[in-house]
Design a protein around this motif. Structure first.
Motif, PDB file in Angstrom:
ATOM      1  N   THR A  59       8.281  29.391  26.283  1.00  0.00           N
ATOM      2  CA  THR A  59       8.086  28.828  24.948  1.00  0.00           C
ATOM      3  C   THR A  59       7.290  29.784  24.071  1.00  0.00           C
ATOM      4  O   THR A  59       7.644  30.008  22.912  1.00  0.00           O
ATOM      5  N   GLU A  60       6.240  30.375  24.617  1.00  0.00           N
ATOM      6  CA  GLU A  60       5.452  31.343  23.835  1.00  0.00           C
ATOM      7  C   GLU A  60       6.321  32.512  23.378  1.00  0.00           C
ATOM      8  O   GLU A  60       6.217  32.952  22.232  1.00  0.00           O
ATOM      9  N   ARG A  61       7.156  33.001  24.264  1.00  0.00           N
ATOM     10  CA  ARG A  61       8.045  34.112  23.895  1.00  0.00           C
ATOM     11  C   ARG A  61       9.009  33.706  22.796  1.00  0.00           C
ATOM     12  O   ARG A  61       9.334  34.512  21.922  1.00  0.00           O
ATOM     13  N   SER A  62       9.483  32.457  22.809  1.00  0.00           N
ATOM     14  CA  SER A  62      10.393  32.018  21.751  1.00  0.00           C
ATOM     15  C   SER A  62       9.665  31.984  20.407  1.00  0.00           C
ATOM     16  O   SER A  62      10.220  32.405  19.388  1.00  0.00           O
ATOM     17  N   LEU A  63       8.420  31.521  20.394  1.00  0.00           N
ATOM     18  CA  LEU A  63       7.637  31.510  19.148  1.00  0.00           C
ATOM     19  C   LEU A  63       7.395  32.930  18.649  1.00  0.00           C
ATOM     20  O   LEU A  63       7.543  33.218  17.457  1.00  0.00           O
ATOM     21  N   GLU A  64       7.015  33.815  19.563  1.00  0.00           N
ATOM     22  CA  GLU A  64       6.749  35.211  19.197  1.00  0.00           C
ATOM     23  C   GLU A  64       7.998  35.895  18.663  1.00  0.00           C
ATOM     24  O   GLU A  64       7.941  36.642  17.685  1.00  0.00           O
ATOM     25  N   SER A  65       9.134  35.622  19.285  1.00  0.00           N
ATOM     26  CA  SER A  65      10.393  36.231  18.853  1.00  0.00           C
ATOM     27  C   SER A  65      10.783  35.767  17.452  1.00  0.00           C
ATOM     28  O   SER A  65      11.167  36.577  16.596  1.00  0.00           O
ATOM     29  N   ILE A  66      10.667  34.477  17.198  1.00  0.00           N
ATOM     30  CA  ILE A  66      10.999  33.939  15.874  1.00  0.00           C
ATOM     31  C   ILE A  66      10.078  34.544  14.814  1.00  0.00           C
ATOM     32  O   ILE A  66      10.531  34.968  13.748  1.00  0.00           O
ATOM     33  N   ALA A  67       8.787  34.616  15.108  1.00  0.00           N
ATOM     34  CA  ALA A  67       7.823  35.188  14.150  1.00  0.00           C
ATOM     35  C   ALA A  67       8.109  36.671  13.911  1.00  0.00           C
ATOM     36  O   ALA A  67       8.084  37.142  12.770  1.00  0.00           O
ATOM     37  N   ALA A  68       8.401  37.414  14.982  1.00  0.00           N
ATOM     38  CA  ALA A  68       8.692  38.844  14.835  1.00  0.00           C
ATOM     39  C   ALA A  68       9.975  39.067  14.026  1.00  0.00           C
ATOM     40  O   ALA A  68      10.039  39.983  13.194  1.00  0.00           O
ATOM     41  N   GLU A  69      10.977  38.235  14.240  1.00  0.00           N
ATOM     42  CA  GLU A  69      12.221  38.378  13.483  1.00  0.00           C
ATOM     43  C   GLU A  69      11.997  38.079  11.999  1.00  0.00           C
ATOM     44  O   GLU A  69      12.583  38.743  11.140  1.00  0.00           O
ATOM     45  N   ALA A  70      11.128  37.119  11.697  1.00  0.00           N
ATOM     46  CA  ALA A  70      10.787  36.858  10.292  1.00  0.00           C
ATOM     47  C   ALA A  70      10.095  38.073   9.690  1.00  0.00           C
ATOM     48  O   ALA A  70      10.392  38.470   8.556  1.00  0.00           O
ATOM     49  N   GLY A  71       9.196  38.684  10.454  1.00  0.00           N
ATOM     50  CA  GLY A  71       8.499  39.876   9.973  1.00  0.00           C
ATOM     51  C   GLY A  71       9.433  41.049   9.739  1.00  0.00           C
ATOM     52  O   GLY A  71       9.201  41.870   8.846  1.00  0.00           O
ATOM     53  N   GLY A  72      10.490  41.131  10.511  1.00  0.00           N
ATOM     54  CA  GLY A  72      11.455  42.203  10.327  1.00  0.00           C
ATOM     55  C   GLY A  72      12.456  41.931   9.215  1.00  0.00           C
ATOM     56  O   GLY A  72      13.071  42.862   8.688  1.00  0.00           O
ATOM     57  N   ARG A  73      12.597  40.698   8.853  1.00  0.00           N
ATOM     58  CA  ARG A  73      13.600  40.310   7.856  1.00  0.00           C
ATOM     59  C   ARG A  73      13.065  40.326   6.426  1.00  0.00           C
ATOM     60  O   ARG A  73      13.805  40.573   5.483  1.00  0.00           O
ATOM     61  N   PHE A  74      11.776  40.039   6.262  1.00  0.00           N
ATOM     62  CA  PHE A  74      11.180  39.920   4.932  1.00  0.00           C
ATOM     63  C   PHE A  74      10.050  40.935   4.761  1.00  0.00           C
ATOM     64  O   PHE A  74       9.360  41.253   5.718  1.00  0.00           O
ATOM     65  N   PRO A  75       9.842  41.424   3.532  1.00  0.00           N
ATOM     66  CA  PRO A  75       8.764  42.390   3.289  1.00  0.00           C
ATOM     67  C   PRO A  75       7.401  41.689   3.197  1.00  0.00           C
ATOM     68  O   PRO A  75       6.880  41.430   2.119  1.00  0.00           O
ATOM     69  N   VAL A  76       6.870  41.344   4.378  1.00  0.00           N
ATOM     70  CA  VAL A  76       5.604  40.633   4.458  1.00  0.00           C
ATOM     71  C   VAL A  76       4.564  41.490   5.171  1.00  0.00           C
ATOM     72  O   VAL A  76       4.901  42.441   5.883  1.00  0.00           O
ATOM     73  N   SER A  77       3.306  41.126   4.987  1.00  0.00           N
ATOM     74  CA  SER A  77       2.199  41.869   5.597  1.00  0.00           C
ATOM     75  C   SER A  77       1.743  41.256   6.909  1.00  0.00           C
ATOM     76  O   SER A  77       1.425  41.975   7.854  1.00  0.00           O
ATOM     77  N   ASP A  78       1.658  39.941   6.950  1.00  0.00           N
ATOM     78  CA  ASP A  78       1.147  39.244   8.135  1.00  0.00           C
ATOM     79  C   ASP A  78       1.814  37.888   8.277  1.00  0.00           C
ATOM     80  O   ASP A  78       2.137  37.235   7.277  1.00  0.00           O
ATOM     81  N   ILE A  79       1.943  37.467   9.548  1.00  0.00           N
ATOM     82  CA  ILE A  79       2.487  36.149   9.873  1.00  0.00           C
ATOM     83  C   ILE A  79       1.600  35.540  10.948  1.00  0.00           C
ATOM     84  O   ILE A  79       1.246  36.192  11.924  1.00  0.00           O
TER      85      ILE A  79
END
Length: 152
Positions: A59-79
């Protein structure tokens, strides 16, 4: 960019998490946060508690993966993502999401994307407990339609 995803059995202190997320932030023009709360009713009737079962590590890996994919998709600084597991009483925080970005549109979109993905893809088994008994729940068609907006 910093991406953080935490699974916790305790209610996240959304105000404290947001305060910490904002601390020292000078290079961003926007921070968007979202707090998801457990409701006391669903379409099936009253809900006394929501139970979020999980598989440790997975479950932790699924949360981390979703957050990392958001970081790669949008020009953001922190999530920052904090998600509950275990029993959640009505009114308690289920999820806290914060996104920082130089510009507001990216922060809003990333937060929206994160919630659509978390709702439909995070590795949880969700059960509502109420006076009529317990029932396992799945994402709704509306949840799936929200997630489909982000398909490439």
């Amino acid at each position: 960019m910093t991406v953080s995803a935490v699974l916790t059995p305790d209610p996240p202190d959304a105000a404290g998490e947001l305060r910490a997320f904002l601390a020292g932030r000078t290079g961003d023009g926007a921070v968007v946060s979202f707090v998801g709360l457990a409701r006391d009713a669903s379409v099936q009737g009253p809900v006394g508690a929501l139970y979020l079962d999980h598989y440790p590590g997975f479950t932790e890996r699924s949360l981390e993966s979703i957050a990392a994919e958001a970081g790669g998709r949008f020009p953001v600084s922190d999530i920052r993502v904090m998600h509950r597991c275990g029993e959640v009483a009505p009114g308690e925080t289920i999820v806290f999401v914060a996104v920082a970005a130089p510009h507001r549109r990216a922060a809003f979109e990333a937060a929206d994307y994160l919630m659509d993905r978390l709702k439909t893809e995070a590795a949880f088994w969700k059960r509502e407990d109420g006076p009529g008994g317990s029932r396992w729940i799945e994402p709704t068609e509306g949840d799936r339609a929200d997630r489909a907006r982000w398909s490439d």
